[in-house]
Design a protein around this motif. Structure first.
Motif, PDB file in Angstrom:
ATOM      1  N   GLU A   1       0.626  -1.302   0.077  1.00 27.67           N
ATOM      2  CA  GLU A   1       0.009  -0.067   0.078  1.00 27.67           C
ATOM      3  C   GLU A   1       0.915   1.285   0.230  1.00 27.67           C
ATOM      4  N   ASN A   2       2.131   1.082   0.450  1.00 27.26           N
ATOM      5  CA  ASN A   2       2.940   2.180   0.397  1.00 27.26           C
ATOM      6  C   ASN A   2       3.727   2.702  -0.736  1.00 27.26           C
ATOM      7  N   LEU A   3       3.593   1.820  -1.932  1.00 25.80           N
ATOM      8  CA  LEU A   3       4.331   1.782  -3.224  1.00 25.80           C
ATOM      9  C   LEU A   3       3.921   3.347  -3.852  1.00 25.80           C
ATOM     10  N   GLU A   4       4.951   4.049  -4.257  1.00 26.38           N
ATOM     11  CA  GLU A   4       4.867   5.377  -4.747  1.00 26.38           C
ATOM     12  C   GLU A   4       5.330   5.168  -6.354  1.00 26.38           C
ATOM     13  N   THR A   5       6.299   4.419  -6.675  1.00 25.12           N
ATOM     14  CA  THR A   5       6.973   4.324  -7.994  1.00 25.12           C
ATOM     15  C   THR A   5       6.987   2.745  -8.678  1.00 25.12           C
ATOM     16  N   LEU A   6       6.404   2.595  -9.840  1.00 31.92           N
ATOM     17  CA  LEU A   6       6.349   1.472 -10.445  1.00 31.92           C
ATOM     18  C   LEU A   6       7.053   1.555 -11.779  1.00 31.92           C
ATOM     19  N   LYS A   7       8.019   0.856 -12.043  1.00 37.00           N
ATOM     20  CA  LYS A   7       8.420   0.956 -13.328  1.00 37.00           C
ATOM     21  C   LYS A   7       8.825  -0.561 -13.995  1.00 37.00           C
ATOM     22  N   VAL A   8       8.159  -0.949 -15.107  1.00 35.21           N
ATOM     23  CA  VAL A   8       8.357  -2.343 -15.781  1.00 35.21           C
ATOM     24  C   VAL A   8       8.630  -2.214 -17.104  1.00 35.21           C
ATOM     25  N   GLN A   9       9.727  -2.903 -17.470  1.00 36.79           N
ATOM     26  CA  GLN A   9      10.073  -2.754 -19.041  1.00 36.79           C
ATOM     27  C   GLN A   9      10.558  -4.540 -19.504  1.00 36.79           C
ATOM     28  N   LEU A  10      10.457  -4.719 -20.547  1.00 36.11           N
ATOM     29  CA  LEU A  10      10.821  -5.866 -21.128  1.00 36.11           C
ATOM     30  C   LEU A  10      10.646  -7.055 -20.396  1.00 36.11           C
ATOM     31  N   CYS A  11       9.566  -7.445 -19.938  1.00 38.74           N
ATOM     32  CA  CYS A  11       8.932  -8.493 -19.317  1.00 38.74           C
ATOM     33  C   CYS A  11       7.727  -8.981 -20.193  1.00 38.74           C
ATOM     34  N   ASN A  12       8.229  -9.927 -20.966  1.00 38.00           N
ATOM     35  CA  ASN A  12       7.560 -10.264 -22.307  1.00 38.00           C
ATOM     36  C   ASN A  12       6.481 -11.255 -22.165  1.00 38.00           C
ATOM     37  N   LYS A  13       6.109 -11.697 -20.999  1.00 36.55           N
ATOM     38  CA  LYS A  13       5.037 -12.521 -20.560  1.00 36.55           C
ATOM     39  C   LYS A  13       3.971 -12.020 -19.553  1.00 36.55           C
ATOM     40  N   LEU A  14       4.214 -10.901 -19.278  1.00 34.84           N
ATOM     41  CA  LEU A  14       3.558 -10.016 -18.289  1.00 34.84           C
ATOM     42  C   LEU A  14       1.993  -9.801 -18.925  1.00 34.84           C
ATOM     43  N   GLU A  15       1.040 -10.032 -18.303  1.00 30.97           N
ATOM     44  CA  GLU A  15      -0.179  -9.838 -18.845  1.00 30.97           C
ATOM     45  C   GLU A  15      -1.004  -8.853 -18.128  1.00 30.97           C
ATOM     46  N   THR A  16      -1.027  -8.820 -16.888  1.00 27.93           N
ATOM     47  CA  THR A  16      -1.433  -7.693 -15.779  1.00 27.93           C
ATOM     48  C   THR A  16      -0.614  -7.147 -14.766  1.00 27.93           C
ATOM     49  N   VAL A  17      -0.564  -6.113 -14.504  1.00 29.21           N
ATOM     50  CA  VAL A  17      -0.073  -5.500 -13.360  1.00 29.21           C
ATOM     51  C   VAL A  17      -0.737  -6.200 -12.123  1.00 29.21           C
ATOM     52  N   PHE A  18      -1.904  -6.327 -12.070  1.00 27.06           N
ATOM     53  CA  PHE A  18      -2.715  -6.643 -10.819  1.00 27.06           C
ATOM     54  C   PHE A  18      -3.383  -7.734 -11.184  1.00 27.06           C
ATOM     55  N   LYS A  19      -3.227  -9.018 -10.606  1.00 25.04           N
ATOM     56  CA  LYS A  19      -3.887 -10.193 -10.822  1.00 25.04           C
ATOM     57  C   LYS A  19      -5.093 -10.309  -9.614  1.00 25.04           C
ATOM     58  N   GLY A  20      -6.298 -10.045 -10.331  1.00 32.27           N
ATOM     59  CA  GLY A  20      -7.589  -9.948  -9.557  1.00 32.27           C
ATOM     60  C   GLY A  20      -8.878 -10.397  -9.942  1.00 32.27           C
ATOM     61  N   ASP A  21      -9.919 -10.625  -9.627  1.00 35.20           N
ATOM     62  CA  ASP A  21     -11.197 -10.468 -10.152  1.00 35.20           C
ATOM     63  C   ASP A  21     -11.360  -9.025 -10.935  1.00 35.20           C
ATOM     64  N   GLU A  22     -11.819  -9.518 -12.058  1.00 34.50           N
ATOM     65  CA  GLU A  22     -12.135  -8.298 -13.218  1.00 34.50           C
ATOM     66  C   GLU A  22     -13.205  -7.521 -12.338  1.00 34.50           C
ATOM     67  N   SER A  23     -14.174  -7.941 -11.857  1.00 38.39           N
ATOM     68  CA  SER A  23     -15.484  -7.245 -11.168  1.00 38.39           C
ATOM     69  C   SER A  23     -14.851  -6.735  -9.818  1.00 38.39           C
ATOM     70  N   GLY A  24     -13.780  -6.964  -9.049  1.00 39.56           N
ATOM     71  CA  GLY A  24     -13.482  -6.594  -8.052  1.00 39.56           C
ATOM     72  C   GLY A  24     -12.895  -4.976  -8.125  1.00 39.56           C
ATOM     73  N   GLU A  25     -13.105  -4.183  -7.054  1.00 42.03           N
ATOM     74  CA  GLU A  25     -12.295  -2.797  -6.980  1.00 42.03           C
ATOM     75  C   GLU A  25     -11.154  -2.923  -6.256  1.00 42.03           C
ATOM     76  N   TYR A  26      -9.841  -2.804  -6.430  1.00 44.01           N
ATOM     77  CA  TYR A  26      -8.793  -2.915  -5.849  1.00 44.01           C
ATOM     78  C   TYR A  26      -7.889  -1.331  -5.973  1.00 44.01           C
ATOM     79  N   GLU A  27      -7.323  -1.084  -5.214  1.00 47.87           N
ATOM     80  CA  GLU A  27      -6.933   0.534  -5.117  1.00 47.87           C
ATOM     81  C   GLU A  27      -5.430   0.304  -4.539  1.00 47.87           C
TER      82      GLU A  27
END
Length: 739
Positions: free
Chosen positions: A655-681
């Motif tokens: 919950e304290n994360l302020e900066t996220l940088k991601v590159q060249l991860c060829n299989k990455l499908e989603t940043v957050f793995k969760g139920d698409e109908s759910g609300e996450y923050e």
């Protein structure tokens, strides 16, 4: 400030027709600024045809006044300057003739500026003939124009000799003289003096004292200068505590424009309390405060002459990248600190010398374009000298007189020819010495430098010897040298030891005696076994192990990293995990972890409750991050981790994360793995960068505080995913991969 300008113009060109005006006031009152405005206004109103400035403080070599005038009129080239190495009658006659010729050229140039014609083509000038001469025609038409000569920052004694010489040179050029003095003037007292000739009349002088600004004028000045949110009461406080002097207010205003007021207001109030106690010339000390508040890289391209600031103690111009030259340095004989570091466009000529600044203690010329300096250009009182990254410096000035020197930095002076460090022999008080990246032939004995606490020889081709006597060392950097062994038992006070890329280093070296060591860098060495004795060093906080391919480490040994705050691991091909799967291990102090080029790493496996920064690069077997290990993370960088399919999942969100940088991860499908109908923050994230992620389809989490979004070459990411961040300030999106 308009009132004194109009008053001077009226004295010169109104019914008074004064030939001389004396402008007096305290340093910082704006006298030079007013003089410039007078010259500009007179030219614009066609009352003058030009101006010449005479500033004695900028002429320490006492060059002839004729040269100064000719130079400003672009009549004197470099090869026409006088050479005084011969005293024969023939040479003197030649010089006299050249001076007469130059004087004629000056008068011709001024006459052409005034009338449009050279002097030898102009009509004869005679004050006694009305209507027939060109002067008579100009006067009759009301178009008589004058040359304004400004004598800036001169004493009464200097004025007498300069005015006499000017009359001999410019006797028929219709002069108006504006004389600037620091001392106050009472009426016309002392301003008029006996004088001969037709240019200056002794009873034709007016005097003006430039008073500090009124509250009303100060508010007008500050409102036009301050661009941050400052209340009227704060502006009045600035004016009051700066004694109403425009120079102080302008400098503080410009400084405020470059700082966050909330962060800087306390420092500002403290500084202005000091300003309130200043009198007269001491107001120039406000310069140090204003420069100190400027950002490290400013847009200042030029400064007015500093010659008036004779009481200045500190001049800080660090990071003024666009500054190309400084005028009026030589008169600053009371200067104690001069910082020009980072002024990468500043060119300091070989004629520049600091030897007259007898009080100078700190001189920083780092990163300037110095090619050479006079051999004896440094004052003997100097304590700190830095020529760091002066990479075109080709000649080292004499340093033998600097027996009081405590800090010397020549790091990166790569253009210096190979030399021996003989100059160290006299520096018995030296505490910090940096000769990194210099072409040092050999290092002499350092046995006399018993006060040395920091020594940096990084990249030197010489083999350091005689280091056993340096028992006061706290920092030792021998990276890239051919050192083989060190008397570590003598270095009980050592805090930082850098031995990276020391290819000849003894692999059996024991670090257990370094009881105060905080930072140890063994990157690029040939050490085959991990120095387990470091687990008993109570203050060790940073360990760098980059490119130690031959090192064997038993990662299951508890305690080896228990006190570390920063760990960098690079090119450790056999590292699978930081801890055995069956063991529960914690690094309670760890704040920064970098895992780089670890081809066998599949998990981290260690809890790090204090971790704030995690950087993972080229860990090709890493499939997921164990978020229960570092829940207080603030910055996460992931680069080239091809097995990662997602980054976060619902049960463990940092919950304290302020900066996220991601590159060249060829299989990455989603940043957050969760139920698409759910609300996450993730409420704290402010910066998100997603680069070259061909499989990425969704982000999947709300980020209400996001301010900066950068997306590149993520062709499968849906546009709707990029429209869910309402508070964006910066947005760069290019979903298509570059061809």
């Amino acid at each position: 400030m308009a009132q004194p300008i109009e008053e001077i113009l009226n004295h010169f060109f109104g019914e008074h027709q004064a030939s001389k005006v004396v402008l007096a006031g305290d340093a910082g009152a704006g006298k030079t600024w007013v003089a410039r405005k007078v010259c500009d206004a007179a030219l614009k109103k066609e009352l003058s045809y030009g101006s010449i400035w005479i500033v004695p403080a900028e002429n320490p070599e006492k060059k002839p006044l004729l040269d100064t005038i000719a130079s400003q009129l672009s009549l004197l080239s470099c090869d026409e300057e006088w050479v005084d190495d011969e005293d024969s009658e023939e040479v003197k006659e030649k010089k006299d003739k050249e001076q007469e010729d130059l004087k004629t050229r000056i008068l011709d140039k001024l006459e052409k500026m005034r009338t449009g014609k050279p002097k030898n083509q102009a009509l004869n000038i005679d004050r006694g003939i009305q209507g027939e001469t060109e002067l008579g025609h100009e006067a009759a038409a009301g178009k008589l124009r004058y040359l304004v000569v400004v004598l800036d920052n001169i004493t009464e004694e200097e004025e007498e000799s300069i005015v006499t010489e000017l009359k001999n040179i410019l006797h028929s050029s219709f002069l108006k003289m504006l004389i600037i003095r620091k001392e106050s003037t009472d009426g016309n007292a002392g301003a008029a003096r006996e004088s001969k000739g037709d240019a200056i009349q002794p009873d034709d002088t007016k005097a003006i004292r430039l008073e500090p600004l009124s509250s009303r004028d100060a508010l007008i000045l500050l409102r036009g200068r301050v661009k941050t949110e400052v209340s009227e009461n704060q502006m009045l406080a600035i004016a009051e505590k700066a004694l109403g002097l425009p120079a102080g207010m302008i400098l503080v205003a410009e400084a405020l424009n470059h700082i966050c007021l909330e962060d800087g207001v306390q420092a500002f109030e403290f500084a202005m309390d000091d300003v309130a106690k200043m009198k007269g010339d001491d107001i120039t000390a406000v310069l140090q405060f204003a420069y100190d508040m400027l950002p490290e890289e400013t847009e200042i391209a030029q400064l007015p002459s500093l010659s008036d600031l004779v009481e200045l103690r500190e001049l800080l111009l660090k990071g003024c990248k666009k500054l190309t030259q400084l005028r009026g340095l030589s008169p600053l004989e009371k200067l104690e600190v001069l910082d020009l570091s980072g002024c990468c466009d500043l060119i300091i000529g070989p004629e520049e010398s600091f030897s007259r600044m007898s009080r100078l203690k700190k001189l920083d010329l780092s990163g300037t374009k110095i090619e050479s300096l006079p051999l004896d250009c440094f004052p003997s009182n100097l304590r700190h000298l830095s020529l760091r990254d002066c990479n075109i410096l080709k000649q080292l000035p004499s340093l033998e007189s600097l027996s009081k020197l405590e800090r010397l930095n020549l790091c990166g002076a790569e253009s210096l020819p190979k030399f021996k460090a003989d100059f160290l022999h006299h520096m018995v008080k030296l505490q910090i010495l940096n000769l990194s990246k210099t072409h040092l032939d050999e290092l002499p004995s350092l046995s006399h430098l018993t006060d040395l606490t920091e020594l940096s020889l990084s990249g030197c081709c010489c083999v350091p010897t005689g280091l056993e006597v340096l028992t006061e060392l706290k920092v030792l950097d021998l990276s890239g040298t051919e050192v083989q062994s060190l008397p570590l038992e003598n270095y009980s006070k050592l805090h930082k030891l850098v031995l990276s890329n020391c290819s000849e280093l003894d692999t059996s070296m024991n670090f257990g005696s370094l009881s105060h060591l905080e930072v140890l860098d063994l990157s690029g060495t040939k050490m085959t076994h991990f120095p387990y004795e470091v687990e008993h060093l109570p203050y060790l906080r940073e360990l760098h192990l980059l490119n130690v391919k031959q090192m064997q480490v038993d990662w299951s040994r508890s305690g080896i990293f228990s006190n570390l705050k920063k760990l960098r691991l690079d090119c450790c091909p056999k590292l699978v995990s930081l801890c055995d799967k069956s063991a529960k291990y914690e690094m309670p102090m760890m704040q920064t972890l970098e895992l780089l080029d670890l081809p066998s790493l599949s998990r981290i496996g260690v809890e790090m409750p204090s971790l704030e920064t995690l950087k993972v690069r080229a860990c090709v077997k890493l499939e997921e991050l164990e978020w229960n290990c570092f829940m207080n993370l603030k910055k996460l960088h992931l680069d080239c981790c091809p097995k990662l399919v997602y980054i976060f999942y619902p049960a463990k969100l940092p919950e304290n994360l302020e900066t996220l940088k991601v590159q060249l991860c060829n299989k990455l499908e989603t940043v957050f793995k969760g139920d698409e109908s759910g609300e996450y923050e993730m409420p704290q994230i402010q910066t998100l960068e997603l680069l070259y992620l061909p499989a990425l389809k969704r982000i999947g989490v709300e980020m209400p505080s996001l301010e900066t979004l950068k997306v590149r070459a993520c062709e499968n990411l849906h546009d709707l995913e990029l429209n869910r961040f309402p508070n964006l300030k910066t947005k760069e999106i290019d979903l298509v991969s570059p061809s």
